[in-house]
Write a protein that holds these residues in place. Structure first.
Motif, PDB file in Angstrom:
ATOM      1  N   LEU A 189       5.536 -67.856 -18.537  1.00  0.00           N
ATOM      2  CA  LEU A 189       4.749 -66.690 -18.968  1.00  0.00           C
ATOM      3  C   LEU A 189       5.697 -65.517 -19.243  1.00  0.00           C
ATOM      4  O   LEU A 189       5.494 -64.741 -20.183  1.00  0.00           O
ATOM      5  N   GLU A 190       6.757 -65.429 -18.440  1.00  0.00           N
ATOM      6  CA  GLU A 190       7.692 -64.306 -18.617  1.00  0.00           C
ATOM      7  C   GLU A 190       8.535 -64.433 -19.877  1.00  0.00           C
ATOM      8  O   GLU A 190       8.945 -63.419 -20.455  1.00  0.00           O
ATOM      9  N   VAL A 191       8.810 -65.673 -20.294  1.00  0.00           N
ATOM     10  CA  VAL A 191       9.524 -65.857 -21.571  1.00  0.00           C
ATOM     11  C   VAL A 191       8.653 -65.290 -22.693  1.00  0.00           C
ATOM     12  O   VAL A 191       9.116 -64.534 -23.558  1.00  0.00           O
ATOM     13  N   VAL A 210       6.633 -53.652 -15.865  1.00  0.00           N
ATOM     14  CA  VAL A 210       6.691 -53.527 -14.405  1.00  0.00           C
ATOM     15  C   VAL A 210       7.285 -54.809 -13.814  1.00  0.00           C
ATOM     16  O   VAL A 210       7.973 -54.774 -12.800  1.00  0.00           O
ATOM     17  N   ASP A 211       7.041 -55.935 -14.470  1.00  0.00           N
ATOM     18  CA  ASP A 211       7.607 -57.202 -14.024  1.00  0.00           C
ATOM     19  C   ASP A 211       9.109 -56.987 -13.805  1.00  0.00           C
ATOM     20  O   ASP A 211       9.779 -56.387 -14.661  1.00  0.00           O
ATOM     21  N   SER A 212       9.641 -57.450 -12.660  1.00  0.00           N
ATOM     22  CA  SER A 212      11.010 -57.058 -12.290  1.00  0.00           C
ATOM     23  C   SER A 212      12.041 -57.514 -13.330  1.00  0.00           C
ATOM     24  O   SER A 212      12.980 -56.780 -13.636  1.00  0.00           O
ATOM     25  N   GLU A 213      11.846 -58.717 -13.888  1.00  0.00           N
ATOM     26  CA  GLU A 213      12.817 -59.230 -14.868  1.00  0.00           C
ATOM     27  C   GLU A 213      12.827 -58.354 -16.115  1.00  0.00           C
ATOM     28  O   GLU A 213      13.866 -58.037 -16.682  1.00  0.00           O
ATOM     29  N   HIS A 214      11.620 -57.975 -16.549  1.00  0.00           N
ATOM     30  CA  HIS A 214      11.497 -57.215 -17.795  1.00  0.00           C
ATOM     31  C   HIS A 214      11.920 -55.771 -17.596  1.00  0.00           C
ATOM     32  O   HIS A 214      12.479 -55.153 -18.501  1.00  0.00           O
ATOM     33  N   MET A 269       5.646 -71.923 -13.961  1.00  0.00           N
ATOM     34  CA  MET A 269       4.868 -71.377 -15.069  1.00  0.00           C
ATOM     35  C   MET A 269       5.096 -69.867 -15.163  1.00  0.00           C
ATOM     36  O   MET A 269       5.082 -69.292 -16.240  1.00  0.00           O
ATOM     37  N   ASN A 270       5.337 -69.249 -14.001  1.00  0.00           N
ATOM     38  CA  ASN A 270       5.579 -67.803 -14.037  1.00  0.00           C
ATOM     39  C   ASN A 270       6.731 -67.481 -14.983  1.00  0.00           C
ATOM     40  O   ASN A 270       6.646 -66.539 -15.773  1.00  0.00           O
ATOM     41  N   LYS A 271       7.801 -68.290 -14.941  1.00  0.00           N
ATOM     42  CA  LYS A 271       8.930 -68.000 -15.825  1.00  0.00           C
ATOM     43  C   LYS A 271       8.545 -68.278 -17.274  1.00  0.00           C
ATOM     44  O   LYS A 271       8.973 -67.577 -18.186  1.00  0.00           O
ATOM     45  N   ASN A 331       0.519 -56.784 -15.482  1.00  0.00           N
ATOM     46  CA  ASN A 331      -0.408 -57.859 -15.866  1.00  0.00           C
ATOM     47  C   ASN A 331       0.126 -58.621 -17.101  1.00  0.00           C
ATOM     48  O   ASN A 331      -0.288 -58.412 -18.230  1.00  0.00           O
ATOM     49  N   LYS A 332       1.094 -59.542 -16.822  1.00  0.00           N
ATOM     50  CA  LYS A 332       1.793 -60.227 -17.907  1.00  0.00           C
ATOM     51  C   LYS A 332       0.853 -61.050 -18.780  1.00  0.00           C
ATOM     52  O   LYS A 332       1.112 -61.262 -19.971  1.00  0.00           O
ATOM     53  N   GLU A 333      -0.279 -61.526 -18.184  1.00  0.00           N
ATOM     54  CA  GLU A 333      -1.190 -62.383 -18.949  1.00  0.00           C
ATOM     55  C   GLU A 333      -1.699 -61.671 -20.203  1.00  0.00           C
ATOM     56  O   GLU A 333      -1.967 -62.320 -21.222  1.00  0.00           O
TER      57      GLU A 333
END
Ligand code: NAD
Ligand code: MG
Length: 397
Positions: free
Chosen positions: A234-236, A163-167, A230-232, A138-140
């Motif tokens: 939020l991931e930054v 859990v986010d694959s990039e992180h 926007m997903n990217k 839950n990146k938010e």
């Protein structure tokens, strides 16, 4: 003669080392994948609580299979319906209070944050206050309150694992490394379904087209975020708080094959990358079993079959949402919270067909202009900014 006592040895089949797991958002894409991972590692995990928003039809078979002690259905009406159907066999709570009370009271070792949106923040804080391991999809939660979440995790000794694959990829690349020797983090992005469209095409982009992600099968909200990039963004922001790294050290590169999940470049010029098929079961399992790696039967990456891995710069003029997210992170304070809330409202409107895809960045920008800014918001201010932004953005189209 004294008879020796007869000693009978029982084979104990119950594994006392089984980790107890609470899955918040168990009926979603991450929730289902988490239950798949648990199912595929028998004897390792025991599910003690499951929570969902409304879908009791999907929750019911999960209850039968995993036999949790307690479940939460966020909305009261379906919660009441489930209580009737279960006939008192399992406790059913409801509302944000219910979510917070399982996080603060239920027995578990690992909290899986698999719900979508900033609604995940309050229960995650409860889990942090108990010093639990948090496997966070839950990146938010980190976008809206990353600094406060970090302060609290430090105070209560809670462990936040991505859990986010990039992180997860970055986390794996950083194993055994010194974070101070990192020159930059390189987040990869597939570019989503509109990678090869022009900005003009956004005016008439349909919901169906935006939901047609080339590589990943995910929930609707994150799939639209991937289409707008926007997903990217939020991931930054998520990366900044997970790895405590300056934002000018976080780059984004388009990698349409989604095989390299992200990379870390060190100050000697060396780049480490983590590769795998686009399948969330791998990062979920790593967060559950870390620091161990457990053997599994997931599909393996066949590089000759993939053949080519390509990379290029994102177009920030076309993918305005990514640019706005970088700017909100730069502003800091309550700006990422406003960005997130406005985006949640705008995405919901687009999914319901009440705005065009191209209005998403407009609604976010207007909200960032309008909502009062706080440099050092506490949690109460964060919740207030989230609420005020939602009310304001609801009136925009
Ligand atoms: P989803 O929409 O498929 O599932 C969301 C889950 O949360 C469902 O179980 C739903 O019942 C529950 N839920 C939704 N709104 C809720 C609310 N207001 N209160 C309580 N429960 C609520 O979403 P998803 O794709 O599984 O994504 C979940 C989170 O993981 C998101 O933050 C997303 O950004 C992140 N994430 C997802 C993926 C993926 O592959 N799906 C990858 C990386 C990160
Ligand atoms: Mg991701």
């Amino acid at each position: 003669m004294i008879k020796k006592p007869l000693i009978i040895t029982f084979v104990v089949t119950f594994n006392y080392n089984m980790k107890k797991v609470l899955v918040l958002g168990s009926t979603g894409s991450i929730g289902n994948n988490t239950l798949n991972v648990i199912r595929n590692l028998p004897g390792q995990f025991k599910v003690t609580a499951l929570t969902v928003n409304t879908r009791i039809d999907l929750l019911k078979p999960q209850i039968e299979e995993f036999n949790p002690e307690i479940v939460v259905v966020k909305e009261e009406k379906p919660a009441e319906e489930l209580r009737k159907r279960l006939n008192g066999k399992i406790e059913v709570l409801s509302g944000i209070k219910g979510l917070c009370s399982v996080a603060s009271g239920c027995e578990y070792d690992i909290f899986i944050g698999a719900m979508v949106g900033s609604a995940g923040l309050a229960p995650t804080i409860e889990a942090i206050k108990r010093g639990k391991r948090i496997a966070l999809a839950n990146k938010e939660t980190l976008v809206v309150a990353g600094e406060l979440v970090n302060e609290l995790s430090k105070k209560y000794n809670a462990e936040i694992l991505p859990v986010d694959s990039e992180h997860s990829a970055i986390f794996q690349c950083l194993a055994g490394e010194n974070i101070n020797q990192v020159e930059k983090i390189i987040l990869t992005a597939s570019g989503g379904p509109f990678l090869h469209n022009s900005k003009n095409d956004f005016l008439n982009a349909t919901v169906e087209e935006a939901l047609n992600h080339p590589n990943w099968k995910m929930g609707n909200k994150i799939t639209i975020d991937s289409a707008s990039m926007m997903n990217k963004g939020l991931e930054v922001i998520e990366a900044k708080w997970l790895f405590n790294i300056a934002q000018d050290k976080i780059d984004v590169v388009i990698h349409p094959q989604s095989i390299i999940h992200s990379m870390v470049q060190f100050w000697d010029g060396s780049i480490k990358a983590q590769l795998g098929l686009p399948d969330m079961k791998l990062p979920i399992q790593y967060a559950l079993t870390y620091p161990e790696r457990l053997q599994n039967n997931n599909l393996r990456t066949n590089l000759p079959l993939i053949g080519q891995l390509t990379f290029f710069e994102p177009d920030l003029d076309k993918f305005e949402c990514l640019k706005i997210a970088y700017a909100a992170l730069n502003t800091g304070g309550s700006a990422p919270c406003v960005l997130n809330a406005a985006n949640e409202v705008a995405v919901d409107k687009f999914l319901k067909g009440t705005i065009k895809f191209s209005r998403i960045p407009y609604i976010i920008n207007k909200s960032l202009e309008k909502i009062e800014h706080f440099n050092q918001p506490d949690l109460d201010i964060i919740f207030q900014c989230d609420k005020l932004t939602r009310e304001f953005a609801a009136g925009l189209s």
